[in-house]
Design a protein around this motif. Structure first.
Motif, PDB file in Angstrom:
ATOM      1  N   ASN A 743      -0.122 -14.780 -21.018  1.00 36.39           N
ATOM      2  CA  ASN A 743      -0.052 -12.933 -21.574  1.00 36.39           C
ATOM      3  C   ASN A 743      -1.323 -13.683 -21.519  1.00 36.39           C
ATOM      4  O   ASN A 743      -2.205 -14.817 -20.825  1.00 36.39           O
ATOM      5  CB  ASN A 743      -0.656 -13.386 -23.053  1.00 36.39           C
ATOM      6  N   SER A 751      -3.594  -5.706 -20.264  1.00 34.94           N
ATOM      7  CA  SER A 751      -2.651  -7.104 -20.506  1.00 34.94           C
ATOM      8  C   SER A 751      -1.622  -6.842 -19.703  1.00 34.94           C
ATOM      9  O   SER A 751      -0.919  -6.069 -19.315  1.00 34.94           O
ATOM     10  CB  SER A 751      -2.692  -6.711 -22.192  1.00 34.94           C
ATOM     11  N   THR A 753       2.121  -9.172 -19.480  1.00 34.50           N
ATOM     12  CA  THR A 753       2.945 -10.379 -19.959  1.00 34.50           C
ATOM     13  C   THR A 753       3.874 -11.803 -19.924  1.00 34.50           C
ATOM     14  O   THR A 753       4.857 -12.342 -19.564  1.00 34.50           O
ATOM     15  CB  THR A 753       3.941  -9.719 -21.401  1.00 34.50           C
TER      16      THR A 753
END
Length: 878
Positions: A743, A751, A753
């Motif tokens: 992450n 953000s 992943t």
């Protein structure tokens, strides 16, 4: 001394001819600068009303002001043009007495300053300025409107006086004077050389003519003086009584003008050094004498008569020009009547003040002292008290009066007491309560005076106390006053240092030993005799008790005896309390075979009241110990570094000492420890406890595989490139470790992943990227890197519409990047600045602009200290 005041009066009318457009005075001074250079100052004053000629050299004038230079033998040297003058308005307001009088005049001062060079010669120099003409309404000279002015200053030879500076007058005289009002004006000068200055009246010089009002070259000395009109002269320049005079030493100008009109005044100041005349400064100016408002004048007389033995004064008011009056009679009384009558209650000397006030608010004040013949004036003293043989005697006396054949009449509470030519009253045992005593004194003529005094007779105090209930030596005894009508209380408890005059109603006392004590209390009050009460107190011998407490023992099968020892009189009353006891007799004289129901510390209390009523007590504790049982609890799974908590559940024993082994080679000795494991693994934990006192001395407890710790995953990633520009702000993020998942968090809020990805920034600045990784045990780690996005982008519109449709309604550049300094300027087609801002969020809205072309210039500096300037043009259309 009578004071006169001026007042602001806007209705004074002055004939316009009184202020013609002419010169009203002038003076020349100089300052030596060294090397034969002088700074010359010419001050010229003109009447500027009516739009007449300007100062020479001023805008609109006919020519420059010229300064003529002649030597001491009156030979012409040269003419010097003076620079344009500094022009100042002279305040014509007449002030300083009562408010001010506005003068409908216009007076200006023209100040010419020039530095000139005067080579040394044996005769010195004359500095000359000439101009015509004066006001035609001047009274004290002949043909004033045909008479000009000559202003001169003499510069002595530097061989005689190497350094000389002319005197400089401190103040300009007032433009106007009030008719019949005295003048005091400081006409002094300052001489920075410290020469002696002598002041005098002098006759002003004439100069120039109506035909040649502004000579190109001034005429040479000597100069003609003005011609005084009939009745006027150098020493009598203005109609006045007393005549005007000037103090030769101080320059103080005094006098009272007595005829309305305009007057030319000439005053000279001569400077002497070591008794030798150095030079002379001649100033002439103009006085305007006006009729000012009448000022009030306070004057009064008094007539005096004795009526009914009181002094009545009838005041006669002779004031002028006043319409309201205030009287202060000097005895605290006042009046606003025109001619009041006033009664003085006592003889003496009084300062009477009268203030007269006119319609315009001006005032005058006068003071006169008057003496009033005295009448009998008794003065009673305050009540005096004395306690004689336990009887209360009260006295009130009267001051002796310096009169003969007096008769005294005393009254108490409105009733006659007695008649006697006595100066005091003594009485025993006045009734309790408030009283009023008065005295009337009558002289041989039947005149009387009175005085009175009020006083209070308080009830007599009664002393008593409580607190004599069987004390024992060393006991703390509280005594309580039960006295009545007492203002103060004084105690005495019968031993050294026990006297207490603190006025405390409740007093706590500790007696030092057994014996007999005489206790007394004295109750006192204001203007009453004190009262005393006594009793005897018997203090018994001291009592005390001790118990020998058992040593610590096991809780199982415990048994103890408690036998009191000490000093106390039998038969005594016993009261026991033993914590957790099973077979206690609470009122027995001793306790045997006492067992307690549980281990620990047990409080023992014993209270004894002996046969004499004296009380003593004891308190302590003893210990019984439960068997020692060692145990603990813990929760033991986590990622390293893992902090484990151990809950110690050990019971029993006393004075326990702990020894922990945590399985990783570490140990501990606290009751409830925390321990941090820094390596992965499975760990056995043990606890050993030692009892310092007790039946069981030690015990242990052991838990296999109590703690399991797991490893944390590795972290790491790269950013390529690490330094990018806003023009090409894309970077590639690549993970450098294998993990269950990844992450990423960027400081601008984005953000991801994916373990590997590319990212494009939309703004310049400094950004932090953080990677979080997690393994199969659920353990996580993180690492952060910082990347810089440099530079900025600039965009500006090329058109602005002014139709208020919400599209392109204003001009504002779009700037991408972190900007720390900003300035935008907008110019019209002729290069005129029409808008400027340093706020990057402020726009220009052309609400009142014309259609057409405009130019902008924008200066910026970003946070990496990179400056830039952008410019261009745009159009406005409707």
């Amino acid at each position: 001394m009578k004071k006169l005041f001026f007042v602001l009066l806007s209705i004074i009318m002055i004939p316009s001819a009184l202020f013609g457009v002419h010169l009203v005075g002038g003076v020349i001074t100089y300052e030596y600068l060294g090397n034969n250079q002088y700074e010359v100052t010419l001050r010229v004053y003109r009447d500027c009303a009516g739009g007449g000629a300007e100062f020479d050299g001023a805008p609109g004038s006919q020519g420059p002001a010229v300064l003529g230079i002649f030597d001491g033998n009156n030979q012409f040297i040269e003419v010097i043009d003076l620079p344009p003058p500094t022009i100042l308005d002279i305040d014509p307001t007449l002030s300083g007495l009562c408010g001010s009088v506005n003068i409908p005049a216009c007076v200006e001062e023209g100040i010419y300053i020039k530095t000139i060079t005067l080579p040394d010669n044996a005769s010195g120099y004359q500095l000359v300025y000439q101009r015509c003409c004066r006001n035609g309404t001047i009274l004290n000279i002949v043909s004033p409107d045909d008479t000009g002015s000559t202003f001169t200053a003499f510069v002595p030879s530097t061989s005689l006086f190497p350094v000389n500076n002319s005197p400089v007058f401190v103040n300009f005289p007032p433009v106007a004077l009030c008719l019949d009002v005295p003048l005091e004006f400081n006409h002094s000068a300052i001489d920075i050389d410290g020469d002696e200055l002598v002041y005098s009246f002098c006759t002003p010089y004439s100069g120039a003519t109506p035909g040649t009002p502004q000579p190109v070259t001034p005429s040479p000395p000597p100069y003609n003086e003005i011609n005084w009109a009939a009745g006027y002269s150098e020493d009598n320049q203005i109609t006045a009584s007393p005549a005007f005079s000037i103090d030769p030493n101080t320059g103080l100008l005094t006098g009272t003008p007595t005829q309305q009109g305009q007057y030319v005044i000439g005053i000279c100041v001569k400077e002497y050094r070591d008794g030798e005349l150095v030079s002379e400064v001649r100033r002439d100016f103009q006085f305007n004498v006006l009729i000012c408002p009448n000022q009030p004048e306070a004057v009064f007389a008094e007539s005096q008569a004795a009526v009914n033995c009181q002094s009545t004064v009838d005041f006669e008011n002779f004031s002028e020009n006043g319409n309201t009056f205030y009287w202060d009679f000097g005895d605290g009384q006042s009046s606003s009547e025109f001619e009041p009558s006033h009664v003085y209650q006592e003889g003496g000397t009084y300062d009477v003040i009268l203030v007269a006030e006119s319609d315009n608010g001006c005032t005058d004040t006068t003071l006169t002292s008057i003496t009033i013949t005295g009448v009998p004036s008794p003065n009673l003293s305050p009540l005096e008290f004395e306690c004689l043989n336990d009887e209360e005697v009260y006295s009130i006396s009267i001051d002796e009066i310096d009169l003969d054949n007096l008769f005294y009449q005393w009254e108490l509470d409105g009733s006659p007491a007695f008649q006697d030519a006595t100066l005091s009253l003594d009485q025993v045992n006045f009734p309790v309560g408030d009283h009023l005593l008065s005295i009337t004194v009558e002289d041989s003529q039947g005149c009387t005076g009175t005085d009175e005094v009020s006083f209070t007779v308080n009830p007599s105090p009664v002393a008593s106390f409580s607190g004599l209930d069987g004390p024992c030596s060393g006991d703390i005894i509280e005594f309580m006053s039960t006295s009545t009508d007492a203002e103060t209380i004084e105690w005495d408890f019968g031993f050294d240092g026990s006297s207490n005059g603190s006025n405390e109603e409740s007093v706590v006392v500790t007696f030092p030993s057994a014996g007999s004590y005489d206790i007394s209390i004295i109750a006192s009050g204001d203007n009453v005799c004190p009262d005393t009460y006594e009793e005897t107190l018997i203090v018994s011998n001291p009592v005390f008790v001790e118990l020998e407490l058992p040593d610590p023992q096991c809780q199982v099968g415990n048994s103890s005896d408690f036998i009191p020892i000490g000093e106390f009189a039998e038969p005594a009353n016993y009261t026991w309390l033993i914590q957790d006891a099973n077979n206690l007799d609470p009122n027995a004289s001793s306790q045997t075979n006492i067992s307690v129901s549980q281990g620990g510390a047990h409080v023992v209390q014993l209270n004894i009241v002996d046969a004499d009523g004296c009380e003593t007590s004891f308190e302590g504790e003893f210990i019984t110990i439960d068997p020692l049982v060692v145990s603990f609890e813990t929760e033991g799974t986590g990622c390293i570094p893992y902090s484990a908590y151990f809950n110690n559940t050990t019971t029993g024993g006393y004075g326990l000492v702990y020894q922990w082994t945590f399985g990783d080679g570490s140990t501990g000795s606290v009751s409830y420890p925390y321990h941090t494991y820094s390596q992965e693994g499975v760990w056995d934990v043990g606890l050993t406890v030692n009892s310092t006192i007790g039946c069981i001395e030690s015990g242990s407890y052991f838990i296999e595989e109590a703690i399991t710790t797991y490893p944390t995953p590795e972290v790491g990633f790269s950013i390529n490139p690490l330094d990018v520009s806003i023009i090409d702000p894309t970077v590639v993020i690549t993970s450098e470790v294998d993990s269950v998942d990844c992450n990423y968090y960027i400081s601008n809020g984005d953000s991801f992943t994916d373990c590997n990805f590319s990212y494009t920034f939309d703004d310049a600045g400094l950004f932090e990227i953080t990677q979080y990784t997690t393994n199969e045990y659920g353990c996580s780690s993180s690492i952060s890197h910082t990347i810089r996005v440099n530079g900025h982008l600039f965009f500006a519109p090329n058109a602005v519409t002014m139709n208020d449709d919400g599209l392109n309604d204003f001009f504002k550049p779009v700037i991408v990047g972190d900007i720390v300094e900003y300035e935008m300027e907008i110019y019209n087609r002729w290069g005129g600045l029409i808008f400027r801002t340093t706020d990057i969020n402020t726009y220009w809205r052309p609400e009142f602009a014309h259609d057409g072309m405009y130019v902008y210039r924008v200066r910026i500096r970003d946070n990496y200290n990179v400056p830039a300037v952008y410019g261009g043009s745009f159009i406005t259309i409707r």
